[in-house]
Design an enzyme around this catalytic site. Structure first.
Site, short mmCIF file in Angstrom:
data_model
loop_
_atom_site.label_atom_id
_atom_site.label_comp_id
_atom_site.label_asym_id
_atom_site.label_seq_id
_atom_site.Cartn_x
_atom_site.Cartn_y
_atom_site.Cartn_z
N ASP B 401 0.86 -1.15 0.00
CA ASP B 401 0.00 0.00 0.00
C ASP B 401 0.91 1.22 0.00
OD1 ASP B 401 -2.23 1.61 0.40
OD2 ASP B 401 -1.91 1.59 2.56
N GLU B 501 -2.72 20.63 0.07
CA GLU B 501 -3.28 21.95 0.34
C GLU B 501 -3.03 22.33 1.78
OE1 GLU B 501 -7.34 22.62 -0.76
OE2 GLU B 501 -6.48 23.83 -2.37
N PHE B 542 -10.48 23.04 -9.02
CA PHE B 542 -9.58 22.03 -9.56
C PHE B 542 -10.37 20.89 -10.18
CE2 PHE B 542 -7.46 18.01 -9.08
CZ PHE B 542 -6.18 18.28 -9.55
N ARG B 598 7.01 17.15 -4.41
CA ARG B 598 5.84 17.40 -5.26
C ARG B 598 5.82 18.87 -5.57
NH1 ARG B 598 1.87 13.19 -3.11
NH2 ARG B 598 0.17 14.55 -3.61
N THR B 678 -2.14 1.44 -4.82
CA THR B 678 -2.54 2.60 -4.03
C THR B 678 -3.85 3.19 -4.53
OG1 THR B 678 -1.96 4.87 -3.53
CG2 THR B 678 -0.94 3.92 -5.46
N ASN B 850 -8.56 -0.98 3.96
CA ASN B 850 -8.65 -1.23 2.53
C ASN B 850 -7.59 -2.23 2.06
OD1 ASN B 850 -6.67 0.62 3.15
ND2 ASN B 850 -6.71 1.53 1.11
#
Lengths: 230, 1210
Positions: B401, B501, B542, B598, B678, B850
């Site tokens: 994951d 954000e 966005f 990023r 993922t 998950n």
């Protein structure tokens, strides 16, 4: 020290059913009903236990072997001191009132007389404690085996004080024990012993061969080790 | 037709679930399961029968039960029954105790969950009830941060418009908040206790299913039928966030909940070794039967030839036919069964229990490994399934994951570039960059952001100097977002849709550009203590297509547009005069990408009022148009977002967990393929792939983003061709047969070192003319393999029956594969695909609910005890606190366990064959009568007392190299994957070794004690002699196998031999008579043999004959054909590699041209909350507008007061 053995070949004392067919408790002098293991030599027709029971006891070797020196003098043999001391002291015991016990119970079918008649001269060597019987009851490992029969009595006469002197010996066999029908063979062996037991060339040869191999291996290892570069 | 519709009508009610709200009696009539969950296997009554049943399902146990039955028949019993009863009972009891303890643990954890409390609205009152007592149709009230009790329908919430926020981490692993909404019609009820109590109605909904994203139903209430959507329900496993309370009705409880429907019943996992062992045992049983059959034939012949004439001394039993031939055959058949018993020790009864014991102790090494203790969370490694240790040493595929497993799921603002100036890099006095920032002291920042660390003082200086660009940069960060504000105890905290954000807005706050408040039309920010309010005109939200967002704000009559987004998208929209700045920024972006950050680009422009008004009018038209509204709106957005002025770029670090890149690198070197599965976006996944070095710039990376089956198929063949082409240009290989499945192995290329297989001619020319041809330089570039990124959409098709083999072929050619946007079920499907078609060992690691399905599916499941709850851990076989411990688990513990278990098994079969085959040789001398050589007591104890302890200690303590070596030489792991330490070939070798040993022991002894073919020795002594020699040989043989001598092993080895002698001297002594009134039948034998010098001569002879060859073989192997493991051991001892490395160090290195770094820009975010904000549904949360929530927050013991408050306020 001189020992006398009888040997049997092609005789399967190590067969599973044979090995099993005994009752150690009975041989310990206990008079309870014997174990089923003794089948088919457990009980006689009238229902009383065989004393001793089982196939091993039933098939006890009963040839009598005597050795005559130079045609006249019987070699004096001892029938004691041929069994393991532990067996004699611990494993085999006669029941109380042995003589009546053995008379009241039947001997195995192959026996001509009761266990109490095995050595009438020596009550300590009679019944279950008879050393010939004890030796027989210690079943052999292989189908070709020999068992200690007698040892030389060095004390009884001057002639045999230092062992068996050179001369002519005659073996007298009172033939009781049939082995022909299973193509068995009987042997009589006279032997001395050393600290290593009887004569056996195998170990000697094996040691020589293995020793040589070890030495070669040592040299080769040593060279390989010294030339080992990484 | 009529009939059909009639039928249909009838079936409808059965296909839906009808729930009477607030009506326990009515619901009780239906058989809805309660909210109690049970994962345990047994209860008090069923334990014994069920457990025994399960245990006898095991091949070995059933086999021994069968043997026991045989032994009870006196006619064929060659061994007394106690030789089997004792060990069998021992084995059964031990396993039963272990199972009982395991199940108790499950009972306990069930109980914990079932006894959690939740508030139920019952008869005008709010009472606490245990989770297990909750029923379908109950009305419950959840408070903030509470786990959702069951799957419930939201009636009303504390927030405006009936919104509530949930965290679904346990369900799908995503930690960002999601919005759920109550029905508009019912929201008005609020939390009025009377109204809630009197709420009556009927809900009709789907039958329980496992689809997390689909829900359909109707609420019949107040004579209206209201449709229910997935948005209206809360699922068990989620957690209520930022919402004071929610009132809802239980729809599915307990085992019906979607969470439970998604968790497969844990299947019993067995390691490959176990399965192989089963096969081996069946093989050996067949071999055994074959042996017995041989014995039968031999016995029949013997009885016919000899035995039948021996009857005068050994008569046959009465049930044997007197017919010569028939009797012989009858005896032969009986002997068959006897030999089954006698030779049964080839399958050691203690094998399974010993191996389980070994594994249990081995797993203690993992449990106790202090290096795997995660101090921060106080989590130590934990082995939950103790039967899989050696499997850890054979892993070929790791499925991981991402969120929370590879990453910490924390984003931090690290670097930025403002107007061509780079910030965030710290240099020492010599001008070189300081990479290890931990030693530096962080600049003091806004105290509200405690965790934010910044080291570059120059940026602070610029802010102090009121650098216009820098200020604009931060103003943009504080304005251009969709973050919500939550006030808690006077502190502002941010709620963001994506961690990116959050990182940006927090960073702005740290630099005193604090985003303070937002309303539908304004945004208030606080710049260094002064408040500024901007009018918010538009949010250009966005989406994946646009990859950017903008806000249009107005302040003091000036209209500005602030935009942030992916670099490519921003670049296209810059004004023409920005080229110079762009160039610089581009360089900086590359820097960021190299640092695996990023990146986002920031730009702005100011808009003329008239121009804006014009545009706004057009936007309005677009917004209200009925056709293609979205497209039109997008067009309008495009129109205004142009001629932008670049401000700069940000670099955000998606913080990897400590040591992840190194761990992954080592695992890759160990030949393990790592696939990341993922739920993230492809760009994010790509970024993470780069930052954890799973993907490198030297890799050939392909993305599969197609959505239809045809496209995916086309893409797959395209990639396949590309791979073939690439291999043919780079490597010295035979022309590839395109019809065959691609396989590195078949191509003869070792994936761990591609350089070795590069074209020779090209390798030589690397140094020569560099300016030569373009072609050459592309060939000379680094190549580290292929990688694929695939989206969940494409994966659906790639996993279909038609394409899955194609997909697998390509995937297995890749060094890395990243699946993005996958559902939990898809994760499991991918794992299953590999398991099913590749037949290789897989490991799945994850931390969220998950990941549960994947964890359960894989051969080994690992749970990381992280922030996302315990689901993954509970489903896992191993658990620990950090991803990086995986390398220790696999490379050290797994590898060693495999090594040890391999040695254990090899040795176990060796010693049992050595033991058993003496019977076989003996049978030729005892008329094939199944007479055993040994004392039955010795036979019963051989496996447990006389040969087990050294091998047990070996399999616990043995090791080849130390931990550091294991970690630094990951290739040592490869033998495990290839089954090199235990396979059928090695097993047969061990078995032959055992047989040969028994042959030598038996015949050397026999020859040594016989005089002229006559033997004086009795059977008991012979058995004891052979038995003693076997015990010594077998234990010394074990000593030759061990590599790592410890004091414990010494003790085990020598004590075992000593105990053997002591035991027999005691058992065969005359003392027993005193205590037990009887002798052991072997009385006196030990004394007789041990005082015979011949015994020692034979012993030494056999030792030399049997051990010297083994010794020579080992020496030869070390000396001339050492494998990697042997080399490593030698290395460790003589450290010659360190010397070699030094020589390597001073030799000049050849240089390969590096490819230009690939930049990685990402804007990882879902569609924002822009619409919700501007439409006013979602507002800044002020101090709780709800009445009694304070009480709620404090704690809920006083539910009575609370409820009266409730009624009072409404």
């Amino acid at each position: 020290k001189v020992y006398f053995y009888y040997g049997l070949v092609n005789y399967y004392q190590n067969h599973r059913r044979y090995v099993k067919s005994r009752d150690d408790n009975q041989l310990l002098g206990k008079t309870d009903a014997v174990s089923k293991d003794c089948q088919p030599f457990q009980k006689s027709v009238n229902g009383s236990d065989y004393t001793p029971c089982g196939a091993i006891a039933n098939s006890k070797f009963n040839d009598s072997l005597t050795l005559v020196f130079n045609g006249s003098q019987t070699v004096p043999l001892l029938n004691t001191g041929i069994a393991w001391t532990t067996d004699k002291d611990v494993k085999f015991k006669n029941p109380n009132n042995a003589s009546t016990y053995f008379q009241n119970n039947p001997p195995p079918p192959n026996w001509k007389y009761t266990a109490w008649d095995l050595d009438k001269n020596n009550s300590d060597n009679n019944g279950y404690k008879n050393e010939d019987f004890i030796v027989w009851m210690r079943t052999a490992a292989m189908p070709a085996f020999r068992k200690l029969y007698r040892r030389l009595n060095t004390n009884s006469s001057q002639t045999f004080q230092g062992g068996l002197p050179q001369g002519n010996y005659t073996l007298k066999v009172q033939y009781n024990y049939p082995v022909i029908n299973f193509s068995g063979r009987k042997q009589f062996i006279i032997s001395t012993t050393s600290w290593m037991g009887g004569k056996n060339p195998f170990l000697g040869w094996a040691y020589i061969v293995v020793g040589i191999v070890c030495m070669i291996a040592f040299v080769v290892f040593f060279i390989l080790h010294k030339t080992w570069k990484l | 037709m009529k009939n059909f519709s009639f039928l249909k009508k009838k079936t409808i009610p059965e296909e839906t679930r009808k729930i009477q709200i607030n009506d326990r009696e009515a619901n009780a009539l239906k058989t809805f399961p309660k909210n109690e969950v049970s994962t345990s296997k047994y209860n008090f009554v069923t334990f014994l029968p069920k457990n025994l049943f399960e245990q006898f399902h095991r091949l070995a146990n059933a086999y021994f039960l069968f043997l026991l039955c045989l032994q009870l028949i006196p006619q064929i019993s060659s061994l007394p029954p106690y030789t089997t009863i004792v060990p069998l009972c021992f084995v059964l009891t031990l396993t039963a105790i272990k199972d009982a303890i395991d199940d108790l643990g499950r009972h306990r954890s069930d109980k914990h969950v079932n006894n959690r409390q939740t508030q139920v609205i019952d008869e005008n009152d709010i009472i606490f009830r245990k989770w297990k007592d909750i029923q379908v149709g109950d009305m419950i009230q959840l408070v903030n941060d509470e786990f959702v009790t069951a799957d419930i329908l939201i009636i009303s919430t504390s927030e405006q418009n009936g919104l509530c926020y949930i965290e679904t981490a346990e369900l799908d692993g995503e930690t960002n908040l999601k919005v759920r909404q109550s029905l508009e019609e019912t929201q008005s009820i609020g939390d009025d206790i009377d109204d809630l109590t009197n709420f009556r109605g009927e809900i009709e909904c789907d039958l329980p299913n496992n689809n997390l994203n689909k829900f359909q139903g109707n609420l019949k209430w107040n004579n209206q039928t209201l449709p229910l959507k997935n948005d209206n329900i809360l699922l068990r496993g989620t957690r209520l966030r930022n919402t004071q309370w929610v009132v809802g009705i239980v729809l599915y409880a307990g085992s019906d909940t979607k969470l439970m429907k998604n968790t497969n019943k844990p299947s019993f996992k067995r390691s490959h070794m176990d399965k192989l062992l089963d096969k081996i045992i069946i093989g050996i049983l067949i071999f055994l039967l074959f042996l017995c059959l041989t014995m039968t034939i031999c016995c029949s012949i013997w009885e016919y030839e000899i035995g039948s004439s021996f009857v005068i001394y050994l008569p046959h039993e009465s049930y044997i036919s007197s017919n010569h031939l028939r009797g012989s055959i009858q005896i032969g058949f009986l002997v068959f069964l006897s030999y089954v018993i006698t030779l049964s020790t080839v399958v050691p009864i203690s094998l399974y229990v010993s191996i389980e014991f070994v594994r249990l102790l081995q797993s203690k090494w993992i449990d106790w490994d202090i290096e795997m203790f995660y101090e921060k969370n106080n989590v130590s490694a934990h082995v939950r399934t103790t039967t899989l240790n050696e499997e850890l040493g054979q892993i070929q595929y790791v499925f991981s994951d991402k969120t929370g497993t590879l990453t910490q799921n924390i984003m931090t603002f690290k670097k930025c570039s403002i107007a061509g100036q780079l910030f965030g890099y710290v240099y020492d006095s010599n001008g070189t960059e300081i990479e290890d920032l931990n030693k530096l002291e962080a600049v003091e920042m806004n105290g509200d952001e405690e965790n934010f660390l910044w080291f570059d003082k120059s940026l602070i200086k610029e802010i102090e100097n009121h650098n216009e660009n820098v200020e604009r940069f931060f103003i943009l960060l504080s304005l251009c977002h969709t973050v919500m504000i939550e006030e808690k105890n006077g502190q502002i905290s941010y709620q963001a849709q994506s961690p990116d954000e959050y990182a940006l807005v927090s960073a702005a706050r740290a630099f005193y550009f604090t985003f303070q408040n937002r309303t539908q039309t304004t945004i208030t920010i606080d710049i260094k203590g002064k408040q500024f309010t901007y009018n918010l005109l538009n949010i250009l939200d966005f989406n994946n297509e646009r990859q950017r967002m903008s806000v249009i704000v107005e302040k003091d009559g000036q209209i500005y547009l602030f935009c942030k987004g992916g670099d490519t998208k921003i670049k296209e929209r810059l004004a023409s005069n920005q080229i110079e700045l762009l160039k610089q920024t581009d360089e900086h972006l590359n820097n960021f990408a190299n640092d695996s950050l990023r990146t986002l680009c920031l730009a702005w422009k100011s808009i003329e009022k008239s121009q804006y008004d014009q545009w706004a009018a057009k936007l309005n038209v677009a917004n209200t148009s009925m056709e293609n509204r979205d497209e039109k709106v997008c067009e309008m957005y495009e129109e205004i977002e142009k001629d932008l002025l670049l401000i700069g770029a940000t670099g955000i670090e998606d913080k990897l967990q400590d040591g992840v890149p190194q761990c992954l690198q080592r695992l890759t070197q160990a030949g393990i393929k790592i696939w990341v599965l993922t739920g993230d976006k492809i760009e994010t996944a790509y970024n993470i792939g780069l930052s954890c070095r799973l993907l490198t710039n030297e890799m050939e990376i392909q993305m599969i983003e197609e959505t239809t089956e045809e496209e995916v198929e086309a893409k797959l063949s395209q990639i396949r061709n590309l791979i073939i082409e690439k291999i043919e240009t780079l490597f010295d290989v035979q022309p590839i047969d395109k019809t065959q499945r691609l396989n590195w192995k078949q191509l003869g290329i070792d994936t761990k070192n591609f350089d070795l297989f590069r074209k020779k001619s090209l390798q030589a020319s690397i140094q020569s003319d560099l300016e030569d041809s373009f072609n050459q330089s592309t060939i000379n570039e680094f190549f580290e393999g292929f990688a694929i990124l695939i989206t969940g959409q494409a994966l659906i098709h790639a996993l279909s029956d038609r394409l899955n083999m194609k997909f697998l072929e390509i995937a297995t050619m890749c060094k890395a594969l990243i699946c993005c946007r996958v559902t939990p079920m898809q994760k499991a499907q991918v794992v299953e695909l590999v398991i099913k078609h590749e037949k290789q060992t897989t490991l799945a690691i994850g931390d969220g609910a998950n990941d549960v399905s994947m964890i359960q599916k894989a051969h080994i499941g690992i749970g990381i005890s992280g922030q996302e709850g315990q689901q993954a851990v509970l489903a896992s076989d191993f658990s620990f606190g950090q991803f990086r411990y995986l390398e220790r688990l696999l490379l050290i513990h797994g590898r060693l366990s495999y090594l040890r278990v391999s040695k254990f098994l090899r040795y176990f079969f060796y010693k049992n064959f050595a033991f058993t085959f003496c019977h076989f040789w003996f049978s030729f001398f005892c008329g094939f009568s199944a007479q055993t050589v040994y004392d039955p007591m010795y036979g019963a104890l051989y496996n447990s007392l006389f040969s087990t302890f050294p091998i047990l200690f070996l399999s616990i303590f043995d090791r080849d190299v130390n931990d550091n070596y294991s970690l630094n030489k990951p290739y040592l792991y490869i033998p495990g994957q290839k089954d090199e330490f235990f396979n059928k070939k090695l097993l047969i070798k061990s078995i032959l070794h055992g047989i040969l040993s028994s042959l030598f022991i038996f015949f050397i002894t026999y020859l040594s004690i016989s005089n002229g073919k006559m033997i004086e020795m009795d059977l008991q002594s012979f058995g004891f002699l052979i038995g003693t020699i076997i015990v010594i040989i077998v234990n010394l043989q074990n000593a030759l196998q061990i590599w790592y001598w410890t004091i414990y092993y010494h003790l085990a080895l020598w004590l075992t031999i000593l105990i053997y002698f002591l035991f027999h001297l005691t058992l065969y002594s005359t003392y027993l008579m005193k205590f037990f009134r009887t002798n052991y039948t072997y009385v006196g034998v030990a004394k007789q043999i041990l005082f015979d010098p011949k015994f020692y001569l034979i012993l030494i002879l056999i030792c030399v004959v049997l051990l010297l060859p083994v010794f020579i073989q080992e020496f030869y192997r070390m000396r001339f054909i050492p494998d990697e493991t042997n080399k490593a051991r030698y290395n460790q001892k003589y450290r010659y590699e360190e010397k070699a490395r030094f020589i390597e160090h001073i030799r000049p290195k050849k240089h390969l041209r590096k490819r230009l770094p690939r930049s990685s820009y990402a804007f990882a975010q879902q569609e924002g909350w822009g619409k919700l904000i501007t439409s006013g549904i979602m507002q800044t949360k002020k101090k709780p507008q709800t009445r009694a929530s304070h009480d709620l927050n404090i704690h809920q013991r006083k539910s009575r007061i609370y409820s009266s408050n409730l009624t009072g306020t409404l």
